[in-house]
Design a protein around this motif. Structure first.
Motif, mmCIF file in Angstrom:
data_model
loop_
_atom_site.group_PDB
_atom_site.id
_atom_site.type_symbol
_atom_site.label_atom_id
_atom_site.label_comp_id
_atom_site.label_asym_id
_atom_site.label_seq_id
_atom_site.Cartn_x
_atom_site.Cartn_y
_atom_site.Cartn_z
ATOM 1 N N MET A 1 46.229 43.286 35.180
ATOM 2 C CA MET A 1 46.753 42.172 35.430
ATOM 3 C C MET A 1 45.515 40.920 34.972
ATOM 4 S SD MET A 1 49.491 41.769 38.219
ATOM 5 C CE MET A 1 51.079 42.234 37.846
ATOM 6 N N SER A 2 46.170 39.771 34.536
ATOM 7 C CA SER A 2 45.236 39.007 33.835
ATOM 8 C C SER A 2 44.458 38.154 34.840
ATOM 9 C CB SER A 2 45.929 38.287 32.848
ATOM 10 O OG SER A 2 47.064 37.662 33.268
ATOM 11 N N ALA A 3 45.233 37.525 35.977
ATOM 12 C CA ALA A 3 44.452 36.987 36.761
ATOM 13 C C ALA A 3 44.025 37.723 38.038
ATOM 14 C CB ALA A 3 45.395 35.763 37.356
ATOM 15 N N SER A 4 43.041 37.224 38.662
ATOM 16 C CA SER A 4 42.593 37.797 39.726
ATOM 17 C C SER A 4 43.219 37.684 41.014
ATOM 18 C CB SER A 4 40.991 37.381 40.186
ATOM 19 O OG SER A 4 41.131 36.018 40.977
ATOM 20 N N THR A 5 43.470 38.617 41.872
ATOM 21 C CA THR A 5 44.022 38.484 43.227
ATOM 22 C C THR A 5 43.938 37.057 43.829
ATOM 23 O OG1 THR A 5 44.073 40.956 43.232
ATOM 24 C CG2 THR A 5 44.905 39.710 45.116
ATOM 25 N N LYS A 6 42.427 36.663 44.106
ATOM 26 C CA LYS A 6 42.132 35.612 44.553
ATOM 27 C C LYS A 6 43.008 34.405 44.203
ATOM 28 C CE LYS A 6 38.583 32.563 46.660
ATOM 29 N NZ LYS A 6 39.449 31.570 46.414
ATOM 30 N N THR A 7 42.844 34.188 42.635
ATOM 31 C CA THR A 7 43.683 33.196 42.096
ATOM 32 C C THR A 7 44.830 33.009 42.354
ATOM 33 O OG1 THR A 7 41.971 33.448 40.191
ATOM 34 C CG2 THR A 7 43.850 31.898 39.717
ATOM 35 N N ILE A 8 45.645 34.240 42.204
ATOM 36 C CA ILE A 8 47.183 34.636 42.635
ATOM 37 C C ILE A 8 47.445 33.850 43.886
ATOM 38 C CG2 ILE A 8 48.965 35.864 42.658
ATOM 39 C CD1 ILE A 8 47.277 37.910 41.015
ATOM 40 N N HIS A 9 46.593 34.125 44.854
ATOM 41 C CA HIS A 9 46.738 33.710 46.289
ATOM 42 C C HIS A 9 46.680 32.245 46.615
ATOM 43 C CE1 HIS A 9 47.770 37.176 48.894
ATOM 44 N NE2 HIS A 9 46.621 37.746 48.252
ATOM 45 N N ASP A 10 45.738 31.669 45.520
ATOM 46 C CA ASP A 10 45.627 30.302 45.674
ATOM 47 C C ASP A 10 46.609 29.663 45.207
ATOM 48 O OD1 ASP A 10 43.183 30.691 46.894
ATOM 49 O OD2 ASP A 10 41.800 30.480 45.296
#
Ligand SMILES: C[S@@+](CC[C@H](N)C(=O)[O-])C[C@H]1O[C@@H](n2cnc3c(N)ncnc32)[C@H](O)[C@@H]1O
Length: 302
Positions: free
Chosen positions: A1-10
């Protein structure tokens, strides 16, 4: 997946955010759809809603609802598994829908998707001359065809059979889930070997029928399914040839046979020029399903 899990959460909060993001990731990863959904949005919707214990289709006003942190974690996990493992969504959710009914599925069975579901919902109209008292779902897998037939014909007794003990365990779970133990019975059998002496008014089968060329070029999602449920020799017809040779003995006098052979229909039609196959047309898509009556089949047993 391209975005990190932290970015997704934010950055993602609502059900709509996650379905949209999942669909974009699925398209970027060039996933294959065809195991219950036909596009990235529907596939993402299925995985997102399952993670939060909701069922598609979801009314529009719910799409803007925000998810809790633990819900977002479950949703992200579902979506990431679909991309990383390239398995059908139904193996992640453990559930598939067929003929409007829910079925448990896992890697022991194919994901239900046969166009025969449409025929069952119409009680096989206009192919049966009377309501069938005994029905055989040959090559039952999850049991979806036979169990859906039990809903369509509330007085019928249904026999499920499959060569795979693994598949039959799943079918048994589905019989129990639908509370149909009193009139659906499952048996292990290679074709008719353990069904000798039985007669059925209707035999329905979605057997393995993929030819060797198609099998070699199938997307990864198909390779997650049991190969014994897909391939059937060079032209895809090894099983169906055996079936046609033997099936007349297991049909009542006005019994009807309905079989799916998919793309192998061209080879089958050419291999049996004297058999009067009726190739059924579908409103919701699908092809390669034929109907034959017992009288049509007798010429093969003589
Ligand atoms: C295409 S899957 C269909 C499953 C289910 N009927 C459906 O529509 O989802 C075919 C099934 O045929 C079974 N099968 C393969 N060879 C068989 C044989 N010789 N006799 C009985 N079942 C067989 C496989 O184990 C598999 O479950």
């Amino acid at each position: 997946m391209s975005a990190s899990t932290k970015t997704i959460h934010d950055e993602l909060f609502t059900i709509r955010d996650f379905i949209r993001w999942g669909a974009s990731e699925f398209n970027a990863a060039k996933l294959y759809f065809g195991h219950g959904t036909e596009n990235a949005w529907d596939e993402a919707e299925q995985l997102v809603l399952h993670a939060i214990n909701l069922t598609p289709p979801l009314a529009d006003e719910w799409l803007g609802s925000r998810l809790t942190l633990s819900e977002r974690e479950r949703v992200i996990n579902n979506l990431q598994r679909r991309v990383n493992e390239r398995i059908p969504a139904a193996y992640i959710t453990g559930q598939a829908w067929f003929a409007g009914l829910p079925f448990k599925v896992d890697e022991r069975v194919l994901v239900p998707r046969s166009p025969i579901g449409e025929l069952i919902e119409k009680q096989f109209h206009p192919w049966l001359s009377k309501e069938p008292a005994r029905i055989l779902d040959l090559c039952t897998g999850s049991g979806c065809i036979g169990i859906a037939c039990a809903y369509a014909f509330p007085d019928a007794e249904i026999q499920l059979s499959d060569i795979s003990f693994d598949a039959l365990e799943v079918a048994e779970e589905n019989i129990q889930r639908h509370n149909l133990e009193d009139r659906i019975f499952a048996i292990q059998s290679d074709l008719f070997v353990n069904l000798s002496g039985q007669k059925f008014d209707l035999i329905v089968s979605n057997p393995p029928y993929v030819d060797a060329e198609d099998l070699a070029s199938m997307p990864d999602e198909y390779h997650a399914e049991p190969e014994i449920g897909l391939g059937s020799g060079d032209d895809g017809l090894d099983f169906t040839r055996r079936l046609l040779n033997e099936v007349a003995d297991y049909l009542t006098d006005d019994g009807v046979l309905i079989v799916e052979v998919g793309n192998s229909w061209v080879a089958l039609d050419a291999a049996y020029p004297d058999l009067p196959f009726t190739w059924i047309e579908f409103e919701r898509g699908g092809h390669g399903v034929f109907m034959l009556k017992k009288a049509d089949l007798l010429q093969l047993s003589n």
